[in-house]
Design a protein around this motif. Structure first.
Motif, PDB file in Angstrom:
ATOM      1  N   LEU A  59       0.832  -1.202   0.000  1.00 13.31           N
ATOM      2  CA  LEU A  59       0.000   0.000   0.000  1.00 13.31           C
ATOM      3  C   LEU A  59       0.863   1.247   0.000  1.00 13.31           C
ATOM      4  O   LEU A  59       0.539   2.242  -0.648  1.00 13.31           O
ATOM      5  N   ASN A  60       1.983   1.187   0.728  1.00 13.94           N
ATOM      6  CA  ASN A  60       2.921   2.320   0.718  1.00 13.94           C
ATOM      7  C   ASN A  60       3.447   2.571  -0.690  1.00 13.94           C
ATOM      8  O   ASN A  60       3.526   3.716  -1.146  1.00 13.94           O
ATOM      9  N   SER A  61       3.779   1.480  -1.409  1.00 19.05           N
ATOM     10  CA  SER A  61       4.260   1.619  -2.783  1.00 19.05           C
ATOM     11  C   SER A  61       3.167   2.162  -3.698  1.00 19.05           C
ATOM     12  O   SER A  61       3.425   2.978  -4.577  1.00 19.05           O
ATOM     13  N   LEU A  62       1.933   1.671  -3.493  1.00 19.96           N
ATOM     14  CA  LEU A  62       0.804   2.160  -4.283  1.00 19.96           C
ATOM     15  C   LEU A  62       0.600   3.655  -4.064  1.00 19.96           C
ATOM     16  O   LEU A  62       0.457   4.431  -5.020  1.00 19.96           O
ATOM     17  N   PHE A  63       0.601   4.048  -2.791  1.00 23.32           N
ATOM     18  CA  PHE A  63       0.439   5.465  -2.484  1.00 23.32           C
ATOM     19  C   PHE A  63       1.618   6.280  -3.026  1.00 23.32           C
ATOM     20  O   PHE A  63       1.447   7.426  -3.450  1.00 23.32           O
ATOM     21  N   ALA A  64       2.817   5.670  -3.000  1.00 25.52           N
ATOM     22  CA  ALA A  64       3.998   6.374  -3.512  1.00 25.52           C
ATOM     23  C   ALA A  64       3.871   6.630  -5.005  1.00 25.52           C
ATOM     24  O   ALA A  64       4.251   7.702  -5.496  1.00 25.52           O
ATOM     25  N   GLY A  78      11.526   8.039   6.493  1.00 25.38           N
ATOM     26  CA  GLY A  78      10.660   6.959   6.026  1.00 25.38           C
ATOM     27  C   GLY A  78      11.303   5.601   6.229  1.00 25.38           C
ATOM     28  O   GLY A  78      10.656   4.633   6.647  1.00 25.38           O
ATOM     29  N   THR A  79      12.614   5.508   5.946  1.00 22.05           N
ATOM     30  CA  THR A  79      13.342   4.262   6.170  1.00 22.05           C
ATOM     31  C   THR A  79      13.370   3.916   7.656  1.00 22.05           C
ATOM     32  O   THR A  79      13.266   2.741   8.040  1.00 22.05           O
ATOM     33  N   LEU A  80      13.487   4.926   8.500  1.00 27.14           N
ATOM     34  CA  LEU A  80      13.461   4.691   9.948  1.00 27.14           C
ATOM     35  C   LEU A  80      12.132   4.078  10.380  1.00 27.14           C
ATOM     36  O   LEU A  80      12.110   3.112  11.156  1.00 27.14           O
ATOM     37  N   LEU A  81      11.020   4.609   9.894  1.00 29.22           N
ATOM     38  CA  LEU A  81       9.714   4.057  10.249  1.00 29.22           C
ATOM     39  C   LEU A  81       9.602   2.589   9.859  1.00 29.22           C
ATOM     40  O   LEU A  81       9.082   1.764  10.618  1.00 29.22           O
ATOM     41  N   THR A  82      10.099   2.244   8.690  1.00 29.53           N
ATOM     42  CA  THR A  82      10.066   0.850   8.245  1.00 29.53           C
ATOM     43  C   THR A  82      10.964  -0.017   9.115  1.00 29.53           C
ATOM     44  O   THR A  82      10.586  -1.136   9.491  1.00 29.53           O
ATOM     45  N   SER A  83      12.131   0.485   9.460  1.00 28.84           N
ATOM     46  CA  SER A  83      13.101  -0.293  10.221  1.00 28.84           C
ATOM     47  C   SER A  83      12.617  -0.602  11.634  1.00 28.84           C
ATOM     48  O   SER A  83      13.014  -1.613  12.222  1.00 28.84           O
ATOM     49  N   ILE A  84      11.778   0.258  12.203  1.00 34.17           N
ATOM     50  CA  ILE A  84      11.276   0.040  13.563  1.00 34.17           C
ATOM     51  C   ILE A  84       9.898  -0.631  13.539  1.00 34.17           C
ATOM     52  O   ILE A  84       9.156  -0.576  14.520  1.00 34.17           O
ATOM     53  N   ASN A  85       9.593  -1.261  12.409  1.00 32.85           N
ATOM     54  CA  ASN A  85       8.338  -2.010  12.254  1.00 32.85           C
ATOM     55  C   ASN A  85       7.095  -1.121  12.336  1.00 32.85           C
ATOM     56  O   ASN A  85       6.032  -1.564  12.776  1.00 32.85           O
ATOM     57  N   ARG A  86       7.245   0.120  11.919  1.00 27.97           N
ATOM     58  CA  ARG A  86       6.108   1.043  11.865  1.00 27.97           C
ATOM     59  C   ARG A  86       5.791   1.401  10.420  1.00 27.97           C
ATOM     60  O   ARG A  86       5.416   2.537  10.115  1.00 27.97           O
ATOM     61  N   GLN A  87       5.941   0.410   9.524  1.00 33.67           N
ATOM     62  CA  GLN A  87       5.678   0.676   8.111  1.00 33.67           C
ATOM     63  C   GLN A  87       4.220   1.040   7.845  1.00 33.67           C
ATOM     64  O   GLN A  87       3.901   1.684   6.855  1.00 33.67           O
ATOM     65  N   GLY A  88       3.340   0.619   8.762  1.00 37.04           N
ATOM     66  CA  GLY A  88       1.937   0.998   8.609  1.00 37.04           C
ATOM     67  C   GLY A  88       1.739   2.500   8.676  1.00 37.04           C
ATOM     68  O   GLY A  88       0.933   3.065   7.933  1.00 37.04           O
ATOM     69  N   TYR A  89       2.499   3.161   9.554  1.00 34.54           N
ATOM     70  CA  TYR A  89       2.401   4.621   9.663  1.00 34.54           C
ATOM     71  C   TYR A  89       3.096   5.312   8.496  1.00 34.54           C
ATOM     72  O   TYR A  89       2.691   6.405   8.089  1.00 34.54           O
TER      73      TYR A  89
END
Length: 477
Positions: free
Chosen positions: A220-225, A347-358
């Motif tokens: 979904l992140n890729s779709l929104f991107a 953005g990479t930080l959010l993914t790395s801390i398992n907050r990719q949903g945000y």
């Protein structure tokens, strides 16, 4: 080799490859714009953007998930990658059927329909081959990613320039991309099976279910991107015409490529490292984020300033005196560069801390904001309106990333490191503006010198920077 040296090595490998491929791609963009003209250049960009939107459904975030999971447990590589490929083949078939149906329902002209099919095939093959690139990235073997990127660009650019000089048009360019997609797949498979894993055709239904569910936030992140980066081109095609699309992309493509090259070099190298730091050393993760953002800001502010002041010169160099209508759009779009670069870190930080949903939610909100702004501005201001919408959407995304990091992880004081690079950029701008009629390359050299002198006079670099340099050189702190 310590962690900092490994990161720099990976950045150097990916950086060299991306700089080479970027230079090659710039040549391609220049000649496509010159040979095709505004209208066919617009068709090319519309078809590429439109199919990029659909091809997200052939991946659904699986590639990004693979990087994170394999980086943590490398013994899972063979099982994960082979099942991911089997899953994505099915998704790819459904995706192409969707492209064909939408093209038929919307009754696009024949030339545009053919381009949509060709670029659809290319993008699907690229997402399949990127599954293997995720494996290379997770193992921090960026030299294989670099090899892949260079081979692909050389094939596309060499063959495309050949058909353009032979007098062929945009359809021939589409066939070149499809051929490149086939070669991409062969190269990626060959490297993977020789160096990393064995082919395995045993389906693990539970794993495939896990890949779909856990990969969905990434997807979904890729779709929104794609909505975020490409919707302006698509809406310009629907609300205006091919000429407006061509002019807008003449301004947007060089700036987007520049920012994405830098962001890609850094985020590709630091993503596996951030993921490991989150598990083992959270204090280092915070420092790492701050210093990474600082150096991207040091790069981003002067680039944006220089592009704004010298927009007419850059457009003239890129398009040999053509596309003068793109100058104002180029100036406006240049303003997003610092936000885009720093957002690649947060953005990479959010993914790395398992907050990719945000991260996904932030990109989704920004994409919706971008769509609304484009729908309001394009009917009145055409590609100028699309440019304004892009910059405001980047600013919103930048803000949202920091908001969610502060709320669900911790407040990271990044913005305070931006003041001195911003001041140095302003000094640079005030110095070179009165002499902007000088030779462009002399101006760039003078601007660079003035900027770095200003940074040192402002005492931008401190103890953390010296520590980073010592780590880079392999010295003890």
């Amino acid at each position: 080799m310590n962690q900092i040296q490994r990161i720099v090595k990976n950045m150097g490998v990916t950086g060299t490859a991306q700089i080479l491929t970027a230079l090659i791609s710039f040549v391609l963009v220049i000649y496509l714009a010159r040979f095709l003209g505004e209208a066919d250049f617009g068709k090319y960009n519309f078809a590429f953007s439109f199919t990029s939107l659909f091809v997200i459904f052939a991946d659904l975030g699986v590639n990004q998930l693979l990087i994170r999971e394999i980086a943590r447990e490398k013994q899972l590589s063979e099982h994960y990658v082979n099942n991911a490929i089997l899953l994505k083949v099915s998704l790819s078939i459904l995706t192409f059927i969707g492209i064909v149906l939408i093209t038929w329902l919307l009754r696009f002209p024949k030339t545009l329909s053919i381009l949509l099919y060709l670029f659809g095939i290319y993008n699907i093959l690229l997402t399949l081959s990127s599954t293997y690139l995720s494996l290379f990235q997770a193992w921090e073997k960026m030299e294989y990613v670099a090899l892949f990127q260079i081979i692909e660009r050389i094939i596309i650019v060499t063959l495309t320039l050949t058909v353009l000089f032979m007098g062929y048009g945009v359809i021939a360019v589409g066939y070149i991309y499809m051929l490149a997609g086939i070669i991409d797949m062969i190269v990626a498979v060959t490297i993977s099976f020789k160096k990393f894993i064995r082919p395995l055709f045993k389906i693990d239904w539970e794993l495939q279910k896990k890949l779909l569910i856990m990969g969905l936030p990434f997807g979904l992140n890729s779709l929104f991107a794609v909505f975020f980066f490409k919707i302006d081109t698509i809406l310009l095609g629907f609300l205006k015409d091919d000429v407006a699309v061509g002019i807008y992309n003449a301004a947007y493509n060089p700036l987007l490529s520049l920012s994405m090259i830098v962001a890609g070099i850094v985020s590709t190298a630091i993503y596996p490292v951030m993921s490991k730091y989150y598990k083992k050393n959270k204090k280092s993760l915070e420092k790492f984020t701050i210093i990474s953002s600082k150096y991207l800001a040091i790069l981003g502010f002067p680039v944006a300033t220089g592009c704004f002041i010298l927009a007419d010169k850059f457009i003239s160099i890129l398009y040999a005196g053509g596309y003068t209508s793109a100058i104002i759009a180029f100036q406006i779009l240049a303003l997003f560069i610092p936000f885009r670069l720093v957002s690649s870190i947060t953005g990479t930080l959010l993914t790395s801390i398992n907050r990719q949903g945000y991260r996904m939610f932030s990109v989704g909100i920004s994409a919706a904001f971008n769509i609304i702004l484009n729908l309001i501005l394009i009917p009145y201001y055409s590609y100028i309106g699309a440019s304004i919408a892009t910059v405001l959407s980047e600013l919103l995304l930048y803000t949202l990333f920091f908001f969610y990091i502060g709320r669900y992880y911790k407040t990271i004081k990044v913005n305070q490191t931006f003041t001195k690079p911003l001041i140095a950029s302003i000094i640079m701008a005030l110095t070179i503006y009165p002499i902007k009629n000088l030779n462009t390359f002399i101006l760039i050299g003078l601007a660079t010198l003035i900027y770095f002198i200003s940074l040192f006079l402002l005492r931008t670099f401190g103890d953390d920077d010296r520590l980073l340099l010592n780590n880079l050189l392999g010295k003890e702190a």
